[in-house]
Design a protein around this motif. Sequence first.
Motif, PDB file in Angstrom:
ATOM      1  N   GLY A   1      30.959  20.305  35.061  1.00  0.00           N
ATOM      2  CA  GLY A   1      32.396  20.210  34.848  1.00  0.00           C
ATOM      3  C   GLY A   1      33.223  21.047  35.811  1.00  0.00           C
ATOM      4  O   GLY A   1      34.402  21.309  35.560  1.00  0.00           O
ATOM      5  N   ALA A   2      32.625  21.456  36.924  1.00  0.00           N
ATOM      6  CA  ALA A   2      33.324  22.326  37.889  1.00  0.00           C
ATOM      7  C   ALA A   2      34.509  21.620  38.540  1.00  0.00           C
ATOM      8  O   ALA A   2      34.506  20.400  38.730  1.00  0.00           O
ATOM      9  CB  ALA A   2      32.352  22.786  38.968  1.00  0.00           C
ATOM     10  N   LEU A   3      35.514  22.424  38.868  1.00  0.00           N
ATOM     11  CA  LEU A   3      36.679  21.929  39.596  1.00  0.00           C
ATOM     12  C   LEU A   3      36.696  22.430  41.035  1.00  0.00           C
ATOM     13  O   LEU A   3      37.485  21.953  41.855  1.00  0.00           O
ATOM     14  CB  LEU A   3      37.971  22.372  38.905  1.00  0.00           C
ATOM     15  N   TYR A   4      35.845  23.403  41.332  1.00  0.00           N
ATOM     16  CA  TYR A   4      35.786  23.997  42.665  1.00  0.00           C
ATOM     17  C   TYR A   4      34.332  24.255  43.042  1.00  0.00           C
ATOM     18  O   TYR A   4      33.448  24.360  42.178  1.00  0.00           O
ATOM     19  CB  TYR A   4      36.545  25.331  42.719  1.00  0.00           C
ATOM     20  N   TYR A   5      34.099  24.366  44.337  1.00  0.00           N
ATOM     21  CA  TYR A   5      32.807  24.829  44.839  1.00  0.00           C
ATOM     22  C   TYR A   5      33.045  25.504  46.178  1.00  0.00           C
ATOM     23  O   TYR A   5      34.039  25.254  46.848  1.00  0.00           O
ATOM     24  CB  TYR A   5      31.799  23.677  44.979  1.00  0.00           C
ATOM     25  N   TYR A   6      32.139  26.363  46.555  1.00  0.00           N
ATOM     26  CA  TYR A   6      32.270  27.029  47.851  1.00  0.00           C
ATOM     27  C   TYR A   6      30.907  27.518  48.306  1.00  0.00           C
ATOM     28  O   TYR A   6      29.969  27.641  47.511  1.00  0.00           O
ATOM     29  CB  TYR A   6      33.255  28.203  47.775  1.00  0.00           C
ATOM     30  N   ASN A   7      30.813  27.768  49.580  1.00  0.00           N
ATOM     31  CA  ASN A   7      29.612  28.364  50.166  1.00  0.00           C
ATOM     32  C   ASN A   7      29.907  29.843  50.365  1.00  0.00           C
ATOM     33  O   ASN A   7      30.755  30.193  51.197  1.00  0.00           O
ATOM     34  CB  ASN A   7      29.297  27.686  51.505  1.00  0.00           C
ATOM     35  N   PRO A   8      29.264  30.745  49.619  1.00  0.00           N
ATOM     36  CA  PRO A   8      29.582  32.174  49.712  1.00  0.00           C
ATOM     37  C   PRO A   8      29.347  32.761  51.105  1.00  0.00           C
ATOM     38  O   PRO A   8      29.945  33.776  51.454  1.00  0.00           O
ATOM     39  CB  PRO A   8      28.660  32.812  48.667  1.00  0.00           C
TER      40      PRO A   8
ATOM     41  N   ILE B   1      34.983  16.224  42.732  1.00  0.00           N
ATOM     42  CA  ILE B   1      36.136  15.403  43.129  1.00  0.00           C
ATOM     43  C   ILE B   1      36.621  14.568  41.943  1.00  0.00           C
ATOM     44  O   ILE B   1      37.820  14.497  41.660  1.00  0.00           O
ATOM     45  CB  ILE B   1      35.759  14.506  44.318  1.00  0.00           C
ATOM     46  N   LEU B   2      35.684  13.956  41.224  1.00  0.00           N
ATOM     47  CA  LEU B   2      36.058  13.129  40.085  1.00  0.00           C
ATOM     48  C   LEU B   2      36.579  13.967  38.920  1.00  0.00           C
ATOM     49  O   LEU B   2      37.461  13.522  38.173  1.00  0.00           O
ATOM     50  CB  LEU B   2      34.861  12.280  39.647  1.00  0.00           C
ATOM     51  N   ASN B   3      36.059  15.191  38.771  1.00  0.00           N
ATOM     52  CA  ASN B   3      36.584  16.089  37.742  1.00  0.00           C
ATOM     53  C   ASN B   3      38.048  16.424  38.026  1.00  0.00           C
ATOM     54  O   ASN B   3      38.863  16.547  37.109  1.00  0.00           O
ATOM     55  CB  ASN B   3      35.765  17.383  37.691  1.00  0.00           C
ATOM     56  N   ARG B   4      38.376  16.582  39.295  1.00  0.00           N
ATOM     57  CA  ARG B   4      39.766  16.858  39.663  1.00  0.00           C
ATOM     58  C   ARG B   4      40.663  15.659  39.363  1.00  0.00           C
ATOM     59  O   ARG B   4      41.799  15.821  38.922  1.00  0.00           O
ATOM     60  CB  ARG B   4      39.857  17.228  41.147  1.00  0.00           C
TER      61      ARG B   4
ATOM     62  N   ALA C   1      27.629   9.894  40.658  1.00  0.00           N
ATOM     63  CA  ALA C   1      28.742  10.720  40.162  1.00  0.00           C
ATOM     64  C   ALA C   1      29.752   9.843  39.427  1.00  0.00           C
ATOM     65  O   ALA C   1      30.256  10.221  38.361  1.00  0.00           O
ATOM     66  CB  ALA C   1      29.411  11.445  41.322  1.00  0.00           C
ATOM     67  N   ALA C   2      30.038   8.670  39.975  1.00  0.00           N
ATOM     68  CA  ALA C   2      30.987   7.757  39.345  1.00  0.00           C
ATOM     69  C   ALA C   2      30.474   7.239  38.011  1.00  0.00           C
ATOM     70  O   ALA C   2      31.265   6.928  37.106  1.00  0.00           O
ATOM     71  CB  ALA C   2      31.285   6.591  40.282  1.00  0.00           C
ATOM     72  N   ASN C   3      29.164   7.166  37.882  1.00  0.00           N
ATOM     73  CA  ASN C   3      28.564   6.699  36.639  1.00  0.00           C
ATOM     74  C   ASN C   3      28.396   7.811  35.603  1.00  0.00           C
ATOM     75  O   ASN C   3      27.842   7.594  34.530  1.00  0.00           O
ATOM     76  CB  ASN C   3      27.208   6.047  36.923  1.00  0.00           C
TER      77      ASN C   3
ATOM     78  N   SER D   1      45.867  19.160  36.623  1.00  0.00           N
ATOM     79  CA  SER D   1      46.371  20.020  37.699  1.00  0.00           C
ATOM     80  C   SER D   1      46.205  19.405  39.086  1.00  0.00           C
ATOM     81  O   SER D   1      46.639  20.000  40.070  1.00  0.00           O
ATOM     82  CB  SER D   1      45.662  21.384  37.668  1.00  0.00           C
ATOM     83  N   PHE D   2      45.559  18.247  39.156  1.00  0.00           N
ATOM     84  CA  PHE D   2      45.269  17.621  40.444  1.00  0.00           C
ATOM     85  C   PHE D   2      45.799  16.195  40.477  1.00  0.00           C
ATOM     86  O   PHE D   2      46.127  15.622  39.433  1.00  0.00           O
ATOM     87  CB  PHE D   2      43.753  17.617  40.705  1.00  0.00           C
TER      88      PHE D   2
END
Length: 227
Positions: free
Chosen positions: A196-203, A140-143, A187-189, A148-149
């Motif tokens: 550095g991911a911008l996405y995640y998903y459960n396959p 979320i913070l990377n976005r 995460a904030a720290n 692009s976000f």
Amino acid sequence: MKKKALRLCSLLCAIALVFTAASPFTEVSALSKYGSRGEEVRQIQTRLKNWGYYSGNIDGIYGSQTEAAVRYFQRKNGLTVDGIAGKNTLAAMGISSSSSSSASGAGSLSSSDLNLLARVIAAEARGESYTGQVAVGAVILNRVSHSSFPDTVSGVVYQSGAFTCMTDGQFAVTTVPDSCVKAAKDAANGWDPSGGALYYYNPAKTSNAWMLSRPVITVIGSHVFCR
């Protein structure tokens, strides 16, 4: 003379109270409601309009359209539906007010942003390991940092279609465990287990071809993190 002075003082105070009560618009920094106007109302309108709850003008005036939009937002997000942008509603929107803003001790996030981040972590990853919870917060913070976000936590969280928990009701009903609050702070720290991911998903739950085509960075628990 003293009695006259006291009577005059009382009269002036009464007049001041009458004019204050009679004013149809008031500046309210911690509690915006029908009739309020100011920068906080403008922020509320802007965010609700960006998220599709509000279609009126961004004029900083809390009128009937703004009140209806706030009620709609509250109803959709499990908040008390009263049409008043109080502390909890402002926090859910990611807006810091004089009563809800304080030093969080976690990066540069306000307490309201930190609370919002923790709520999403809880709704999206409460069954994951602690590292997995921090990783979701980091995405979320990377976005927020990516061009692009949207550039705010609330903007990213409420972006249409961004997170499953916002549409399946989990965000509204999930209790926030202490681990998720701590994960949000970590995460904030700056801790980013996602790499550095911008996405995640459960396959096991995702069939979206575009998402499945994203370059994988790492796998943590049931989530695949990608760019």
